[in-house]
Design a protein around this motif. Sequence first.
Motif, PDB file in Angstrom:
ATOM      1  N   UNK A 102      32.241  38.097  37.065  1.00  0.00           N
ATOM      2  CA  UNK A 102      32.479  38.379  38.475  1.00  0.00           C
ATOM      3  C   UNK A 102      33.508  39.489  38.634  1.00  0.00           C
ATOM      4  N   UNK A 113      35.252  42.074  41.577  1.00  0.00           N
ATOM      5  CA  UNK A 113      35.377  42.451  42.986  1.00  0.00           C
ATOM      6  C   UNK A 113      35.375  43.966  43.073  1.00  0.00           C
ATOM      7  N   UNK A 137      40.110  42.746  54.091  1.00  0.00           N
ATOM      8  CA  UNK A 137      39.488  42.638  52.776  1.00  0.00           C
ATOM      9  C   UNK A 137      38.527  43.770  52.463  1.00  0.00           C
ATOM     10  N   UNK A 154      37.440  39.715  37.840  1.00  0.00           N
ATOM     11  CA  UNK A 154      38.023  38.399  38.100  1.00  0.00           C
ATOM     12  C   UNK A 154      37.708  37.451  36.943  1.00  0.00           C
TER      13      UNK A 154
END
Lengths: 321, 367
Positions: A27, A29, A52, A23
């Motif tokens: 960071x 994911x 998610x 991201x």
Amino acid sequence: MTTIDYNAEPLLHVEGLKQHFKISRTYTTKAVDGISFDIYQGETYGLVGESGSGKSTTGRAIIRLYDPTDGKIIFDGHDISGKLSKEDEAYLRQNMQMIFQDPMACLNPRKKVKEIIAQGLQIHHLYSSQEELDEKVNRILDKVGLSREHATRYPQQFSGGQRQRIGIARALVMNPKLVIADEAISALDVSIQAQVVNLMKDLQDELGTTYLFIAHDLSMVKYISDRIGVMHLGHIVETGTTEEIFSNPIHPYTRSLLSAIPHPNPIVEKSRVSLEYNKEKEGVDYTKGTVHNLTKTHYVLATDEEFEKWSKIAAEHPDVF
Amino acid sequence: MSLQKRNKDERVLSIRDLNISFETSSGMVKAIRGVRMDLYRGETIAIVGESGSGKSVTVKTIMGIMASNGRIDSGTINYTFTNENGERETVDLTKMTQKEIRYRFNGKHIAMVFQDPMTSLDPTMTIGRQIMEPILLHENVSKEEAQARALKLLEEVGIENPEKRFKQYPHQLSGGMRQRVVIAIALSCNPDMLICDEPTTALDVTIQAKILELIQKLQKEHNIAVIYITHDLGVVAKVADYVDVMYAGRIIEKGDVNEIFYDPRHPYTWGLLASMPDTDTDSKRLFAIPGTPPNLLERIEGDAFAPRNPYALAIDYKAEPPMYNVGGKHRVASWLCDPRAPKVNPPEQLMERMKKMRTESAKYDND
Ligand SMILES: Nc1ncnc2c1ncn2[C@@H]1O[C@H](COP(=O)(O)OP(=O)(O)OP(=O)(O)O)[C@@H](O)[C@H]1O
Ligand SMILES: Nc1ncnc2c1ncn2[C@@H]1O[C@H](COP(=O)(O)OP(=O)(O)OP(=O)(O)O)[C@@H](O)[C@H]1O
Ligand SMILES: [Mg+2]
Ligand SMILES: [Mg+2]
């Protein structure tokens, strides 16, 4: 009914699949973080789990809309995990189809419904005459409960559930070996859900079609699946036959999920409370867990201590509903 | 449950005789045929029914949203609200343009969660900005406060790490997260009427329960009127005070939630309830209502459900049934409710299920 041969090579073999999204510089994911499972020819594997948790990403990585970060995907003997050769790509596009969660996002608004459905057949030259093409399109429209008058309309002129059925028709018309159905029936009323599920089962009986069935509706998952995988935060935390998952759920996430299934019974539903599961509170770290088998088919991702603790709780309180 | 007597002054919405059609290359589609509906403060109506029966078109019309090929042939949608001077005011929304409705009511008074979350999010804008925008627009607050409220909302709809998610774009979220963002936007300005079209279909059951409970909590606190459209009859059972069942552009049965679940009268409602699998279903095939829905391009004679109805009477093919009052809040548009009609029972399978439901619910009845 076709019987499933669990001793044969699986149609789909997924091993250590990771799909990370960067991201920003600091960071990432970890949408899917090292999952392994097999799906056998003629089988329906249900994938359920938290919103998610990486279910759609798993499907999209398998059908190679992404380049997987790590792991191996073998489909019908073809290794489709790395860079795809021309032949493997063609094989994949023809024999694996996905029904997408967000129907509007994947239907070209400028194309008529019949063009959308015929497109795959045209690309792969799966018809010998215009009549045969029209016939195939009309037949599948009929089977998903849309009428021929609908064929000349545009996607935005449909209701949500009708649109979802366009996506279903487009995938199934190809007679694929593997269908990844991502929330494929959730926007349909229960009667049309039943119709589509019956259609999927008929295709399975006739042609041995295999399904990866991603859904939130657990009563439908229970009904349609031979085996079920439960995902939480990028990991498969428990998998087993449908019977094993529903009658002997071990992982606290599985248990909380099953306990939250809404019952179509107003008086019961208005007074019921479900089980809670908080990973942080329990101090669970999925990367520390290993596979603990209860049976050949049923296993839980846990550390030794967790497994012992959870098995005990499950034995003491077998009823989660 | 808020099943007290409805107070006329508390009425927020009153739809009368709504008719809507769409022009297509093969002719006029008569999508809505005489819908009537009332909604009162603090209560929840669930609209259920066949896919394509007109649920979304009906509620979109409330928001003034109409496809370019559609038109309102007749009818009124009276909306009652408290205006700037603190007086109760009623307007007919069908007489207003989408722009006017948006400017006067959108967000603050009426908020809607759309069926397709992607279509209501702007792909080029971070979700944080999209939640803050209506707060800044409608409420006199600083940017910092709007941000704090937006973050709190994200947390309330169950999104972890809201600070990180704040800066992400819609395509970077999972289907269910997008849906929750849309719900957060709808709740951001404390509307007095909330319309949710399939709000929780993309959510797992635990988060679904959490969101429904959040909406119920806000509903209690602010006395909001809520309309749910959902195919999930478990959700209906959980949240609804009243249920409207639609088929082919009409409401064919309505009543309070217990009347519809424990004593359904219309054969379409029977079929609908019988089709749903429960976690005990183990038969090889699911029951699906035979046949296909009527072609809305053609004029419908009689009861639209008749060709698929094993209980159809001769009159069903000739005349449209009136709404029968079968007691309580229960109304049914079926000739079977006429005193002259033969007495028929619902299908065996459904009778059994209803019996089971009653036994289960008896355990809870004493509270
Ligand atoms: N293109 C992307 N870029 C960045 N992050 C992504 C992208 N696609 C998915 N993610 C992230 O990966 C995680 C898993 O998403 P995924 O869509 O697979 O979830 P899901 O299990 O399908 O959830 P749902 O049930 O809500 O559809 C989420 O945290 C999501 O934000
Ligand atoms: N722009 C349009 N042009 C032509 N027909 C339309 C248009 N929009 C909707 N329709 C038709 O109107 C009918 C009602 O649509 P609506 O979206 O209200 O259905 P719904 O009850 O919400 O169904 P679902 O449960 O599938 O979302 C459908 O038959 C649909 O095909
Ligand atoms: Mg998803
Ligand atoms: Mg709809």
